[in-house]
Design an enzyme around this catalytic site. Structure first.
Site, PDB file in Angstrom:
ATOM      1  NE  ARG A 210      -7.553  -1.960   7.643  1.00  0.00           N
ATOM      2  CZ  ARG A 210      -6.222  -1.938   7.685  1.00  0.00           C
ATOM      3  NH1 ARG A 210      -5.549  -1.477   6.655  1.00  0.00           N
ATOM      4  NH2 ARG A 210      -5.570  -2.377   8.740  1.00  0.00           N
TER       5      ARG A 210
ATOM      6  CG  PHE B 151      -0.940   8.859   9.218  1.00  0.00           C
ATOM      7  CD1 PHE B 151       0.102   7.962   9.421  1.00  0.00           C
ATOM      8  CD2 PHE B 151      -2.241   8.409   9.290  1.00  0.00           C
ATOM      9  CE1 PHE B 151      -0.174   6.632   9.707  1.00  0.00           C
ATOM     10  CE2 PHE B 151      -2.527   7.078   9.579  1.00  0.00           C
ATOM     11  CZ  PHE B 151      -1.483   6.184   9.787  1.00  0.00           C
ATOM     12  CB  VAL B 152      -2.643   9.212   3.383  1.00  0.00           C
ATOM     13  CG1 VAL B 152      -2.112  10.551   2.927  1.00  0.00           C
ATOM     14  CG2 VAL B 152      -1.622   8.114   3.107  1.00  0.00           C
TER      15      VAL B 152
ATOM     16  CG  ASP C 201      -0.309  -0.185   2.539  1.00  0.00           C
ATOM     17  OD1 ASP C 201       0.923  -0.429   2.586  1.00  0.00           O
ATOM     18  OD2 ASP C 201      -1.013  -0.092   3.562  1.00  0.00           O
TER      19      ASP C 201
ATOM     20  CG  ASP D 175       6.767   6.556   6.496  1.00  0.00           C
ATOM     21  OD1 ASP D 175       7.508   7.445   6.053  1.00  0.00           O
ATOM     22  OD2 ASP D 175       6.218   6.652   7.604  1.00  0.00           O
TER      23      ASP D 175
HETATM   24  P1  IMP Z   1       7.451   1.597   6.287  1.00  0.00           P
HETATM   25  O1  IMP Z   1       7.900   0.238   6.755  1.00  0.00           O
HETATM   26  O2  IMP Z   1       7.960   2.702   7.157  1.00  0.00           O
HETATM   27  O3  IMP Z   1       7.728   1.833   4.821  1.00  0.00           O
HETATM   28  O4  IMP Z   1       5.903   1.634   6.509  1.00  0.00           O
HETATM   29  C1  IMP Z   1       5.052   0.941   5.686  1.00  0.00           C
HETATM   30  C2  IMP Z   1       3.769   0.536   6.400  1.00  0.00           C
HETATM   31  O5  IMP Z   1       3.393   1.510   7.373  1.00  0.00           O
HETATM   32  C3  IMP Z   1       2.638   0.482   5.397  1.00  0.00           C
HETATM   33  O6  IMP Z   1       2.479  -0.811   4.876  1.00  0.00           O
HETATM   34  C4  IMP Z   1       1.450   0.940   6.212  1.00  0.00           C
HETATM   35  O7  IMP Z   1       0.847  -0.162   6.843  1.00  0.00           O
HETATM   36  C5  IMP Z   1       2.034   1.846   7.282  1.00  0.00           C
HETATM   37  N1  IMP Z   1       1.937   3.281   6.933  1.00  0.00           N
HETATM   38  C6  IMP Z   1       2.944   4.122   6.627  1.00  0.00           C
HETATM   39  N2  IMP Z   1       2.497   5.362   6.385  1.00  0.00           N
HETATM   40  C7  IMP Z   1       1.160   5.298   6.511  1.00  0.00           C
HETATM   41  C8  IMP Z   1       0.102   6.272   6.338  1.00  0.00           C
HETATM   42  O8  IMP Z   1       0.304   7.456   6.001  1.00  0.00           O
HETATM   43  N3  IMP Z   1      -1.168   5.820   6.534  1.00  0.00           N
HETATM   44  C9  IMP Z   1      -1.451   4.525   6.889  1.00  0.00           C
HETATM   45  N4  IMP Z   1      -0.492   3.595   7.047  1.00  0.00           N
HETATM   46  C10 IMP Z   1       0.799   3.977   6.865  1.00  0.00           C
END
Ligand code: IMP
Length: 185
Positions: A175, A162-163, A108, A111
């Site tokens: 969701r 944050f989305v 999805d 980050d």
């Molecule tokens: P990462 O491991 O930091 O890249 O984070 C990825 C995971 O964090 C995604 O699969 C989401 O589940 C969650 N996530 C990161 N940013 C957001 C956001 O803005 N909204 C909702 N979930 C997020």
């Protein structure tokens, strides 16, 4: 609904802005599906869908693909509330199903990239023929870890906010919004 349209009354207390409207999501997904269909012609790829956040993205993308493909699911959890815990748990997939297959991981949002990095490594070590990544949103910020894999297909690049919606949650809520919105906190 288009990007920038007013937030529907029902969500106005939790969502400050329609970042990407449903019409723009649909248009972009058709383009993405056309690219993937052309790249994977005759390869019968397996979409490995990372739950829960990718479930709506993956179901729309799968239906827009014009080539034969299969769908598998895995679970990854890395967040509590709006800040990362730094821990990624992966479960729910029989990796032997991916041996000698062309895999496209469907995620999805990126980050820090930590979650996809862990999933990518796990899939790659499972004896696959190839692995690529397809993400709905890539956050353009400073948080990115240097050791993350290259993201092959990205639907949208977004600012570091944050989305929620279109599968993305805030502590399991919101969701189901048909658009991608900025969470009000
Ligand atoms: P990462 O491991 O930091 O890249 O984070 C990825 C995971 O964090 C995604 O699969 C989401 O589940 C969650 N996530 C990161 N940013 C957001 C956001 O803005 N909204 C909702 N979930 C997020």
């Amino acid at each position: 609904m288009n990007s920038g349209d007013p937030v529907p009354e029902a969500w106005r207390s939790q969502v400050s802005e329609v970042m990407i409207g449903s019409a723009d999501i649909a248009t972009r997904l058709n383009d993405l599906a056309a690219d993937i269909s052309a790249d994977y012609m005759a390869l019968n790829p397996v979409l490995v869908v990372v739950l829960k956040g990718s479930f709506i993205f993956a179901s729309d993308l799968s239906r827009a693909l014009t080539i034969p493909h299969e769908v598998e699911f895995m679970r990854a959890k890395s967040y509590q509330g709006v800040s990362t815990t730094g821990v990624v748990q992966i479960e729910g997939i029989d990796l032997t199903k991916l041996i000698d297959r062309h895999v496209i991981i469907i995620e999805d949002i990126i980050d820090t990239g930590l979650t996809l990095n862990r999933i990518y490594a796990k899939v790659q070590s499972a004896g696959v023929a190839s692995v690529k990544t397809c993400v709905l949103l890539e956050k353009m910020g400073q948080q990115r870890r240097r050791d993350v894999p290259f993201f092959d297909y990205v639907a949208f690049h977004v600012p570091e906010k944050f989305v929620v919606g279109y599968g993305l949650d805030m502590d399991q809520t919101l969701r189901h919004l048909p658009f991608i919105g900025v969470y009000k906190n």
